[in-house]
Design an enzyme around this catalytic site. Structure first.
Site, mmCIF file in Angstrom:
data_model
loop_
_atom_site.group_PDB
_atom_site.id
_atom_site.type_symbol
_atom_site.label_atom_id
_atom_site.label_comp_id
_atom_site.label_asym_id
_atom_site.label_seq_id
_atom_site.Cartn_x
_atom_site.Cartn_y
_atom_site.Cartn_z
ATOM 1 N N HIS A 150 3.430 -0.261 -8.173
ATOM 2 C CA HIS A 150 2.714 -0.837 -9.323
ATOM 3 C C HIS A 150 1.746 0.189 -9.877
ATOM 4 O O HIS A 150 1.541 1.247 -9.279
ATOM 5 C CB HIS A 150 1.945 -2.099 -8.913
ATOM 6 C CG HIS A 150 0.812 -1.843 -7.944
ATOM 7 N ND1 HIS A 150 0.954 -1.930 -6.579
ATOM 8 C CD2 HIS A 150 -0.481 -1.474 -8.146
ATOM 9 C CE1 HIS A 150 -0.197 -1.649 -5.985
ATOM 10 N NE2 HIS A 150 -1.087 -1.351 -6.924
ATOM 11 N N HIS A 206 1.737 -8.229 -7.372
ATOM 12 C CA HIS A 206 1.534 -7.546 -8.660
ATOM 13 C C HIS A 206 2.523 -6.410 -8.877
ATOM 14 O O HIS A 206 2.843 -5.643 -7.978
ATOM 15 C CB HIS A 206 0.099 -7.058 -8.854
ATOM 16 C CG HIS A 206 -0.393 -6.041 -7.870
ATOM 17 N ND1 HIS A 206 0.030 -5.959 -6.571
ATOM 18 C CD2 HIS A 206 -1.306 -5.046 -8.017
ATOM 19 C CE1 HIS A 206 -0.602 -4.984 -5.958
ATOM 20 N NE2 HIS A 206 -1.409 -4.410 -6.810
ATOM 21 N N HIS A 220 -4.938 3.787 -11.082
ATOM 22 C CA HIS A 220 -4.123 4.348 -10.009
ATOM 23 C C HIS A 220 -2.665 3.958 -10.167
ATOM 24 O O HIS A 220 -2.325 3.029 -10.880
ATOM 25 C CB HIS A 220 -4.623 3.906 -8.625
ATOM 26 C CG HIS A 220 -4.414 2.457 -8.292
ATOM 27 N ND1 HIS A 220 -5.402 1.511 -8.411
ATOM 28 C CD2 HIS A 220 -3.332 1.784 -7.830
ATOM 29 C CE1 HIS A 220 -4.944 0.329 -8.032
ATOM 30 N NE2 HIS A 220 -3.673 0.462 -7.677
ATOM 31 N N HIS A 252 -7.070 -5.283 1.194
ATOM 32 C CA HIS A 252 -7.528 -5.934 -0.036
ATOM 33 C C HIS A 252 -7.629 -7.439 0.206
ATOM 34 O O HIS A 252 -6.743 -8.022 0.856
ATOM 35 C CB HIS A 252 -6.489 -5.761 -1.148
ATOM 36 C CG HIS A 252 -6.443 -4.405 -1.754
ATOM 37 N ND1 HIS A 252 -7.541 -3.768 -2.269
ATOM 38 C CD2 HIS A 252 -5.397 -3.580 -1.985
ATOM 39 C CE1 HIS A 252 -7.169 -2.602 -2.776
ATOM 40 N NE2 HIS A 252 -5.876 -2.456 -2.604
ATOM 41 N N TYR A 261 -6.633 4.745 -0.902
ATOM 42 C CA TYR A 261 -6.725 5.362 -2.223
ATOM 43 C C TYR A 261 -7.038 6.839 -2.057
ATOM 44 O O TYR A 261 -7.878 7.209 -1.229
ATOM 45 C CB TYR A 261 -7.818 4.702 -3.073
ATOM 46 C CG TYR A 261 -7.434 3.336 -3.562
ATOM 47 C CD1 TYR A 261 -6.523 3.177 -4.599
ATOM 48 C CD2 TYR A 261 -7.982 2.199 -2.995
ATOM 49 C CE1 TYR A 261 -6.165 1.918 -5.054
ATOM 50 C CE2 TYR A 261 -7.630 0.930 -3.437
ATOM 51 C CZ TYR A 261 -6.723 0.796 -4.466
ATOM 52 O OH TYR A 261 -6.364 -0.440 -4.913
ATOM 53 N N GLU A 271 -2.264 5.332 -4.687
ATOM 54 C CA GLU A 271 -2.487 4.371 -3.607
ATOM 55 C C GLU A 271 -1.218 4.309 -2.772
ATOM 56 O O GLU A 271 -0.112 4.434 -3.304
ATOM 57 C CB GLU A 271 -2.775 2.973 -4.187
ATOM 58 C CG GLU A 271 -2.953 1.898 -3.114
ATOM 59 C CD GLU A 271 -3.143 0.475 -3.664
ATOM 60 O OE1 GLU A 271 -2.688 0.191 -4.787
ATOM 61 O OE2 GLU A 271 -3.750 -0.345 -2.955
#
Lengths: 314, 108
Positions: A150, A206, A220, A252, A261, A271
């Site tokens: 993503h 996501h 990112h 997260h 990251y 990431e």
């Protein structure tokens, strides 16, 4: 029907040799093509299409464009009409205009980011093939990222001037491209300002995310790893290779993913995202994070901003 | 390894930095909060400094954040600048604003 998944991202890099050393030897991608303009095309071992990353040497870092793959060629006509009807200009791209791809359409998101949709890309196949495959290939370098997972795009947010490109992008992606809202952050005195959203078309939390900031950019781009032990090993590999890490292995709250990251040699934040998170489905009720829990949502363990997470991007 | 002496005009602090090391990596070792440490790759622009005095050599840095003219006047990204002598610098960059800025809306 419609958008299937993220297809590729075109990143600007300041030094191609340094960028290739990073994406090949740290991330484990392979070069699949180079074009006459000097762009370099790369794919991850678990991807079957020709490339998911295009590197372009330039005098600034950041993202040139992001592309999503749709299921059927006819989707391009249907979506072109819907995007145009929404009031956004669409440009046709001829077959081959994007290397190895069939015809495509391009437009700008309300935030200004250049987005493309295409239905066909040259097939190269996974490194393990499709006949009685092994679970992972012997060859491959660095963290052996599975696939481009993503991207998070920074969108202009200035509530006092009435500007909220996060909300505008989210509405567009939902109403026109049929993305689903997985999670959102609501801020402000009345808790009604959409400051960040996570949206999906696949079954993961996501495929793209939007976060508010002073100006548009790339926050990112994320590559998938299987699980927590892979994240730890990836951080070891980055430390060995002196990759500048922004946030060491963490969980997260938002998406529940396991993360690191770090920056490519031109300063584009990368990431490694691991774990399913959860099964995202169109009928799943969106999750909301409030302003006071925002940082627990982002970094679940510390609940604090780490590094220069929201102030630094390209 | 000979270290050059780097003086930060804003705070009066000094630190050692070898010619093979960039000004930012060495500055970060001071451990002070507010040091503009971002991507360390010349892309994000937060570690912008003005080299007021001294010799240095630079690597590629984003023109979005440093113009050719600025670079010619010693305004550079610390992560892309390597000292060739003792150096005196001032901190510029986004981080200075970020530290002083009040966040009214969580992220902005």
């Amino acid at each position: 029907m419609g958008v299937m998944r993220i297809g590729h991202i075109n990143l600007r890099v300041l030094d191609m040799d340094a960028a290739l050393d990073h994406y090949e030897n740290t991330m484990g991608l392979s070069v699949t093509d180079r074009d006459a303009d000097g762009n370099v095309y790369l794919k991850c071992w678990d991807e079957w299409d020709k490339y998911s990353v295009i590197l372009t040497e330039a005098d600034s870092a950041g993202m040139n464009s992001i592309a999503f793959k749709v299921e059927k060629d006819a989707d391009l006509d249907a979506l072109k009409k819907r995007i145009t009807d929404y009031g956004i200009d669409v440009t046709d791209m001829a077959p081959g205009e994007m290397n190895g791809c069939g015809r495509a359409i391009r437009f700008n998101l309300p935030s200004g980011h250049d987005m493309r949709l295409y239905a066909e890309k040259e097939f190269l196949g996974k490194a393990v093939g499709t006949l009685n495959p092994e679970p992972w290939p012997d060859e491959g370098k660095g963290v052996k990222a599975h696939w481009l997972d993503h991207a998070l795009l920074m969108c202009e947010l200035d509530p006092e001037r009435g500007v909220n490109k996060v909300a505008e992008n989210t509405k567009f992606m939902k109403e026109v491209l049929d993305f689903h809202l997985g999670e959102q952050v609501l801020v402000g005195p009345d808790g009604d300002i959409q400051a960040a959203t996570w949206m999906f078309r696949t079954s993961t939390p996501h495929d793209i995310a939007f976060v508010g900031g002073p100006e548009m950019g790339l926050h990112h781009v994320a590559f998938f790893l299987d699980e927590w032990n892979d994240v730890l090993k990836a951080a070891d590999i980055m430390a060995k290779r002196k990759v500048k890490m922004d946030v060491t292995p963490q969980r997260h709250g938002i998406t529940r993913g396991y993360t690191i990251y770090f920056f490519d040699p031109s300063g584009n934040r990368n990431e490694t995202f691991a774990g399913l998170g959860y099964l995202a489905q169109p009928d799943m009720p969106p999750i909301t994070w409030t302003e006071e829990n925002l940082w627990r949502g982002i970094f679940y363990h510390t609940g604090e901003e780490a590094g220069a997470f929201t102030t630094v991007y390209t | 390894m000979t270290k050059n002496v780097v003086t930060i005009l804003d705070t009066g602090e000094t630190y050692g930095c070898a010619g093979e090391e960039n000004l930012l990596d060495a500055m970060v070792r001071l451990g002070r909060k507010g040091i503009p440490s971002g991507c360390h790759g010349g892309g994000c622009g937060v570690c912008k400094i003005h080299i007021v005095d001294g010799a240095w050599r630079g690597k590629a840095m984003s023109r979005e954040h440093v113009s050719r003219e600025e670079e010619a006047h010693g305004i550079v990204l610390a992560c892309r600048a390597y000292p060739a002598s003792d150096v005196t610098l001032k901190v510029l960059g986004k981080m200075k604003k970020a530290v002083c800025r009040e966040r009214k809306y969580g992220l902005v």
